[in-house]
Scaffold this motif. Sequence first.
Motif, mmCIF file in Angstrom:
data_model
loop_
_atom_site.group_PDB
_atom_site.id
_atom_site.type_symbol
_atom_site.label_atom_id
_atom_site.label_comp_id
_atom_site.label_asym_id
_atom_site.label_seq_id
_atom_site.Cartn_x
_atom_site.Cartn_y
_atom_site.Cartn_z
ATOM 1 N N VAL A 196 -3.064 9.181 -23.608
ATOM 2 C CA VAL A 196 -3.061 10.027 -22.416
ATOM 3 C C VAL A 196 -1.976 9.503 -21.478
ATOM 4 N N ARG A 197 -1.109 10.409 -21.040
ATOM 5 C CA ARG A 197 -0.037 10.046 -20.104
ATOM 6 C C ARG A 197 -0.374 10.648 -18.752
ATOM 7 N N ASP A 198 -0.228 9.829 -17.688
ATOM 8 C CA ASP A 198 -0.520 10.325 -16.347
ATOM 9 C C ASP A 198 0.643 10.033 -15.409
ATOM 10 N N ALA A 199 0.510 10.497 -14.162
ATOM 11 C CA ALA A 199 1.586 10.393 -13.176
ATOM 12 C C ALA A 199 1.798 8.971 -12.665
ATOM 13 N N GLY A 200 0.853 8.070 -12.923
ATOM 14 C CA GLY A 200 1.040 6.667 -12.583
ATOM 15 C C GLY A 200 0.720 6.282 -11.162
ATOM 16 N N ALA A 201 -0.160 7.027 -10.504
ATOM 17 C CA ALA A 201 -0.485 6.725 -9.111
ATOM 18 C C ALA A 201 -1.262 5.422 -8.961
ATOM 19 N N LEU A 202 -2.035 5.033 -9.974
ATOM 20 C CA LEU A 202 -2.821 3.794 -9.978
ATOM 21 C C LEU A 202 -3.754 3.657 -8.777
ATOM 22 N N TYR A 203 -4.512 4.691 -8.512
ATOM 23 C CA TYR A 203 -5.533 4.660 -7.473
ATOM 24 C C TYR A 203 -6.823 4.111 -8.075
ATOM 25 N N CYS A 204 -7.432 3.162 -7.421
ATOM 26 C CA CYS A 204 -8.669 2.564 -7.925
ATOM 27 C C CYS A 204 -9.801 2.811 -6.923
ATOM 28 N N PRO A 205 -10.718 3.738 -7.224
ATOM 29 C CA PRO A 205 -11.805 4.027 -6.291
ATOM 30 C C PRO A 205 -12.665 2.810 -5.967
ATOM 31 N N ALA A 206 -12.899 1.941 -6.949
ATOM 32 C CA ALA A 206 -13.739 0.761 -6.698
ATOM 33 C C ALA A 206 -13.074 -0.152 -5.679
ATOM 34 N N ALA A 207 -11.767 -0.338 -5.789
ATOM 35 C CA ALA A 207 -11.047 -1.167 -4.815
ATOM 36 C C ALA A 207 -11.057 -0.517 -3.438
ATOM 37 N N ALA A 208 -10.893 0.800 -3.389
ATOM 38 C CA ALA A 208 -10.920 1.505 -2.102
ATOM 39 C C ALA A 208 -12.298 1.393 -1.462
ATOM 40 N N ALA A 209 -13.354 1.516 -2.270
ATOM 41 C CA ALA A 209 -14.717 1.403 -1.743
ATOM 42 C C ALA A 209 -14.969 -0.001 -1.222
ATOM 43 N N SER A 210 -14.483 -0.992 -1.939
ATOM 44 C CA SER A 210 -14.659 -2.376 -1.523
ATOM 45 C C SER A 210 -13.957 -2.633 -0.198
ATOM 46 N N ALA A 211 -12.738 -2.113 -0.063
ATOM 47 C CA ALA A 211 -11.974 -2.294 1.176
ATOM 48 C C ALA A 211 -12.656 -1.593 2.346
ATOM 49 N N ALA A 212 -13.318 -0.459 2.059
ATOM 50 C CA ALA A 212 -14.008 0.291 3.106
ATOM 51 C C ALA A 212 -15.402 -0.251 3.372
ATOM 52 N N GLY A 213 -15.856 -1.195 2.523
ATOM 53 C CA GLY A 213 -17.192 -1.756 2.696
ATOM 54 C C GLY A 213 -18.290 -0.858 2.185
ATOM 55 N N ASP A 214 -17.954 0.120 1.334
ATOM 56 C CA ASP A 214 -18.921 1.073 0.807
ATOM 57 C C ASP A 214 -19.194 0.761 -0.655
ATOM 58 N N ASP B 193 0.174 0.939 -20.498
ATOM 59 C CA ASP B 193 1.456 0.376 -20.074
ATOM 60 C C ASP B 193 2.194 1.407 -19.236
ATOM 61 N N ARG B 194 3.100 0.936 -18.414
ATOM 62 C CA ARG B 194 3.973 1.810 -17.633
ATOM 63 C C ARG B 194 5.115 2.295 -18.520
ATOM 64 N N ILE B 195 5.538 3.523 -18.312
ATOM 65 C CA ILE B 195 6.688 4.078 -19.021
ATOM 66 C C ILE B 195 7.919 3.804 -18.165
ATOM 67 N N ASP B 196 8.872 3.054 -18.717
ATOM 68 C CA ASP B 196 10.063 2.655 -17.966
ATOM 69 C C ASP B 196 10.787 3.853 -17.358
ATOM 70 N N GLY B 197 11.176 3.695 -16.103
ATOM 71 C CA GLY B 197 11.995 4.681 -15.419
ATOM 72 C C GLY B 197 11.267 5.882 -14.864
ATOM 73 N N THR B 198 10.010 6.094 -15.258
ATOM 74 C CA THR B 198 9.298 7.282 -14.788
ATOM 75 C C THR B 198 8.173 6.943 -13.825
ATOM 76 N N GLY B 199 7.629 5.741 -13.908
ATOM 77 C CA GLY B 199 6.465 5.372 -13.118
ATOM 78 C C GLY B 199 5.171 5.870 -13.724
ATOM 79 N N GLU B 200 5.259 6.665 -14.794
ATOM 80 C CA GLU B 200 4.067 7.185 -15.448
ATOM 81 C C GLU B 200 3.356 6.076 -16.225
ATOM 82 N N THR B 201 2.100 6.329 -16.543
ATOM 83 C CA THR B 201 1.292 5.381 -17.296
ATOM 84 C C THR B 201 0.860 6.027 -18.599
ATOM 85 N N LEU B 202 0.848 5.251 -19.677
ATOM 86 C CA LEU B 202 0.372 5.700 -20.983
ATOM 87 C C LEU B 202 -0.811 4.830 -21.377
#
Length: 94
Positions: A36-54, A78-87
Amino acid sequence: MLGASELAANADLHGGGVLAVTARRDTRRRRLLISVRDAGALYCPAAAASAAGDGCELAEHGRGLDIIHALSDASGWDRIDGTGETLACARLRW
């Protein structure tokens, strides 16, 4: 199908959206390679919840990679070189 679903869900939730899904079957070795290839934003809900104290966020998230690891005999990303996408890939036996 669960392995492909979990990889796609992770890409959609954490990677800024699914760009492509591929599946290749190796009948001789009885394996299925899913990627699966994605846009590579690397958002982690668990980390965001931890930072928010939720801590509630962890109650409904965080099992996808455990499921992928349990179903596959190899997986990774892994990251795809030059695109920022993730595979992300998983190799499943049947």
